[in-house]
Design an enzyme around this catalytic site. Structure first.
Site, mmCIF file in Angstrom:
data_model
loop_
_atom_site.group_PDB
_atom_site.id
_atom_site.type_symbol
_atom_site.label_atom_id
_atom_site.label_comp_id
_atom_site.label_asym_id
_atom_site.label_seq_id
_atom_site.Cartn_x
_atom_site.Cartn_y
_atom_site.Cartn_z
ATOM 1 N N ASP A 1 -7.992 4.444 -3.468
ATOM 2 C CA ASP A 1 -7.069 3.187 -2.655
ATOM 3 C C ASP A 1 -6.598 2.412 -3.942
ATOM 4 O O ASP A 1 -7.344 1.560 -4.155
ATOM 5 C CB ASP A 1 -7.819 2.724 -1.679
ATOM 6 C CG ASP A 1 -6.848 1.942 -0.822
ATOM 7 O OD1 ASP A 1 -5.557 1.660 -1.283
ATOM 8 O OD2 ASP A 1 -7.455 1.222 0.027
ATOM 9 N N CYS B 1 0.731 -1.170 -0.117
ATOM 10 C CA CYS B 1 -0.180 -0.073 -0.130
ATOM 11 C C CYS B 1 0.809 1.100 -0.099
ATOM 12 O O CYS B 1 0.610 2.286 -0.905
ATOM 13 C CB CYS B 1 -1.056 -0.090 1.059
ATOM 14 S SG CYS B 1 -0.301 0.063 2.809
ATOM 15 N N HIS C 1 -2.090 0.955 7.322
ATOM 16 C CA HIS C 1 -2.612 1.097 5.576
ATOM 17 C C HIS C 1 -2.469 2.570 5.166
ATOM 18 O O HIS C 1 -3.380 3.410 5.966
ATOM 19 C CB HIS C 1 -3.980 0.341 5.490
ATOM 20 C CG HIS C 1 -4.476 0.528 3.834
ATOM 21 N ND1 HIS C 1 -3.773 -0.375 2.987
ATOM 22 C CD2 HIS C 1 -5.396 1.094 3.545
ATOM 23 C CE1 HIS C 1 -4.322 0.033 1.986
ATOM 24 N NE2 HIS C 1 -5.569 0.908 2.124
#
Length: 271
Positions: A125, A71, A110
């Site tokens: 995202d 991420c 995250h």
């Protein structure tokens, strides 16, 4: 070290040939193109290779070397591409809840993005593994929002935002977050924790995923899964390093790193 992203190289990497502008269609289409071409993968932590979060390092790995990343790498690259196009982007941090109890308190591990566009806030995202949203989501609670895969929704729970997806008829939480801006040092700290902590799954288990227009592909150690909307998942166990290599290259579109321990690590993965 470059101070800005090579936007043309990034767009070529994700196969995006259409004109770009700071508008909603571009945002949706970039999320879909990025998640379809740059896989989520944690080969570097698994091999003990440090994850560097400079823009130069992330471009070299994800764009030039045709690798994937997790991420922090994915959304750092994506954020810089959006900013170069003209979007207003703020980085956030979330506590992962996917496949965990709803009330568990996990660390901030995250990275996600808040995008301001035409007077509204959107969630983008590009780096949430096998359940990544394949479009931008309006930052509005209680509204079911369709994507090219599962619908998603955002809720407000105990003062935090909570992102959920509808999987097999059940709403399941991905993560919880607030809207406080995260700074680069916050990502450096979280990145070091998840990529080096001895109990982190990122240093023990192979985790790879890619989501194209029709399929969600995921690999957890030797367990390869293909999911299509409205169908039962297709699963198979990979046998050895050669089998895993083939799947990584063919299905996840990865150029594998030339690391002397790669085959030994892949052969040593648990069933």
């Amino acid at each position: 070290m470059p101070q800005s992203i090579d936007l043309s190289a990034y767009l070529r990497r994700i196969g995006y040939a259409a004109p770009v502008a700071a508008d909603l269609p571009t945002l949706h289409n970039l999320v879909a193109a990025h998640t379809a071409t740059i896989p989520f993968e944690n080969l570097d932590p698994l091999l003990g290779v440090p994850i560097e979060l400079s823009l130069e390092a992330v471009q070299r790995k994800l764009v030039q070397a045709h690798r994937g990343g997790y991420c922090f790498e994915q959304n750092l690259l994506f954020a810089e591409a959006l900013r170069a196009i003209g979007f207003e982007v703020t980085g956030l941090l979330a506590r992962v809840l996917w496949r965990r109890p709803e009330d568990v308190i996990t660390p901030h591990t995250h990275m996600l993005l808040r995008v301001e566009l035409a007077g509204e806030s959107w969630l983008a995202d590009a780096g949430f593994s096998s359940q990544v949203p394949t479009g931008a989501l309006r930052l509005r609670p209680g509204v079911e929002q369709p994507t090219s895969h599962e619908p998603f929704r955002l809720l407000m729970v105990d003062g935090d935002w909570r992102l959920q997806s509808l999987v097999a008829g059940q709403w399941r939480s991905l993560y919880r977050f607030d809207l406080r801006r995260a700074w680069p040092v916050d990502y450096v700290q979280a990145n070091y924790y998840v990529s080096t902590w001895p109990q982190s799954s990122f240093v023990h288990d192979l985790m790879v995923s890619r989501t194209d227009a029709e399929r969600r592909l995921s690999l957890r150690n030797r367990d390869f899964t293909m999911r299509r909307t409205g169908r039962e998942p297709e699963r198979r166990q990979l046998r050895d390093a050669a089998d895993i290599r083939r799947v990584l290259e063919k299905e996840f579109l990865l150029r594998l790193p030339e690391h002397p321990r790669l085959d030994a690590v892949l052969d040593g993965l648990p069933d």
